[in-house]
Design an enzyme around this catalytic site. Sequence first.
Site, PDB file in Angstrom:
ATOM      1  N   HIS A  33      44.599  39.299  47.002  1.00 42.65           N
ATOM      2  CA  HIS A  33      44.399  40.503  46.174  1.00 42.65           C
ATOM      3  C   HIS A  33      43.622  41.584  46.941  1.00 42.65           C
ATOM      4  O   HIS A  33      42.458  41.873  46.644  1.00 42.65           O
ATOM      5  CB  HIS A  33      43.637  40.082  44.918  1.00 42.65           C
ATOM      6  CG  HIS A  33      43.721  41.037  43.772  1.00 42.65           C
ATOM      7  ND1 HIS A  33      43.395  42.368  43.890  1.00 42.65           N
ATOM      8  CD2 HIS A  33      44.104  40.854  42.498  1.00 42.65           C
ATOM      9  CE1 HIS A  33      43.565  42.952  42.714  1.00 42.65           C
ATOM     10  NE2 HIS A  33      43.999  42.055  41.854  1.00 42.65           N
TER      11      HIS A  33
ATOM     12  N   GLU B 160      49.008  43.625  47.393  1.00 42.65           N
ATOM     13  CA  GLU B 160      48.669  42.201  47.258  1.00 42.65           C
ATOM     14  C   GLU B 160      49.885  41.322  47.551  1.00 42.65           C
ATOM     15  O   GLU B 160      50.714  41.093  46.682  1.00 42.65           O
ATOM     16  CB  GLU B 160      48.190  41.945  45.820  1.00 42.65           C
ATOM     17  CG  GLU B 160      47.169  42.949  45.317  1.00 42.65           C
ATOM     18  CD  GLU B 160      47.036  42.960  43.781  1.00 42.65           C
ATOM     19  OE1 GLU B 160      47.338  41.936  43.130  1.00 42.65           O
ATOM     20  OE2 GLU B 160      46.633  44.000  43.239  1.00 42.65           O
TER      21      GLU B 160
HETATM   22  O1  LIG Z   1      40.515  42.320  36.684  1.00 47.63           O
HETATM   23  P1  LIG Z   1      41.152  41.241  37.531  1.00 47.63           P
HETATM   24  O2  LIG Z   1      41.214  39.919  36.820  1.00 47.63           O
HETATM   25  O3  LIG Z   1      40.483  41.125  38.854  1.00 47.63           O
HETATM   26  O4  LIG Z   1      42.623  41.692  37.804  1.00 47.63           O
HETATM   27  C1  LIG Z   1      42.896  42.894  38.422  1.00 47.63           C
HETATM   28  C2  LIG Z   1      44.404  43.129  38.504  1.00 47.63           C
HETATM   29  O5  LIG Z   1      44.970  42.157  39.331  1.00 47.63           O
HETATM   30  C3  LIG Z   1      46.370  42.314  39.635  1.00 47.63           C
HETATM   31  O6  LIG Z   1      46.580  43.413  40.429  1.00 47.63           O
HETATM   32  C4  LIG Z   1      47.181  42.389  38.368  1.00 47.63           C
HETATM   33  O7  LIG Z   1      48.522  42.762  38.619  1.00 47.63           O
HETATM   34  C5  LIG Z   1      46.572  43.333  37.372  1.00 47.63           C
HETATM   35  O8  LIG Z   1      47.266  43.199  36.152  1.00 47.63           O
HETATM   36  C6  LIG Z   1      45.096  43.065  37.175  1.00 47.63           C
HETATM   37  O9  LIG Z   1      44.562  43.994  36.266  1.00 47.63           O
END
Ligand SMILES: O=P(O)(O)OC[C@H]1O[C@H](O)[C@H](O)[C@@H](O)[C@@H]1O
Length: 319
Positions: free
Chosen positions: A189, A294
């Site tokens: 990520h 990601e």
């Molecule tokens: O807030 P988190 O749990 O770290 O996730 C952050 C983001 O991660 C990814 O990019 C997903 O596609 C998103 O839908 C999500 O909002």
Amino acid sequence: MVDRANKPKTLVSTPGLPPQAIVTFSDDNSRVRAELPTGESVEVLLHGATVISWKDAAGDEKLWLSEAAKLDGSKAVRGGIPVVFPVFGTAPDHEQTKTLPQHGFARTSRWEFLGKSTSEDSSSLSSPSVKLDFGLSSAAAGLDPLARERWPFAFNLIYSVTLTRDSLNTGIVVTNDGEKPFDCQVLLHTYLRVKDISSVTIEGLASTPYTDKVASTTNQTHPDPLTITAETDRVYTPSSLSAAVTVSESGVPKFRVTRDNLTDVVVWNPWTNKAAGMADFEPKDGFRQMLCVEPGSVSSWQVLEQGDAFEGAQTITLV
Ligand SMILES: O=P(O)(O)OC[C@H]1O[C@H](O)[C@H](O)[C@@H](O)[C@@H]1O
């Protein structure tokens, strides 16, 4: 294996040999930092094996890290490169992972530092590199207790972070060490740091099918390079691994992201409202300085039988 009780602060420095990468622990043992003789550096928090900094020789930071990110192990890190495993997002319809928290437990577990390797021969002096290895298993003391309770599989993860003068490679190997087969997803990520999101273009995803998690639509495509002008949350499924994703600023290529065995690419920017709603997202307009690209294996499940392994990696090259 590092004996933490008796650890020297500097792990690599051999008098008489050509200069090599220096690897150090923070005083509180919470993080490992590696610096090449040429000045590039990377820093990895044991919590989540999260890369929290990657700097070039001039000291310019390449990753975005929220000023309010929790680095004390109390939650997943907002920024850097959290490791997502064994589920991307949540999967309420997937029996094995439906009770797990968003993005699983790898990012909320304390990993073990397994050691480093450096390029040591003099021929590699012009292209020095350092690799840091981290491990997490179902038997590990640092495993998030939620994992043991809600995901009762025997697994082993090795995560390697390799720094060269102009690139960062992060790769994971997942092994099923038990008798029960398990399904898993993996994603790196990565929060890339940009100067101004309004001048960013993302090439390599045109004509590539994607699921739009904001609009709740599937199988979309766009003909041109992507620009970010609103909340963006997309899972692209490129047909080929050889398609690199290039992030440019004001038309000048800055990062090239290539993938090894990670078939999907998620692009995320929370924009104004989502950023405002995240307590650990600071400054609130910080979404203008970040873009998540990601690489992952998330549009389906990797099914690992006993003894099977899945391996995936990304390389981010400064261009
Ligand atoms: O807030 P988190 O749990 O770290 O996730 C952050 C983001 O991660 C990814 O990019 C997903 O596609 C998103 O839908 C999500 O909002």
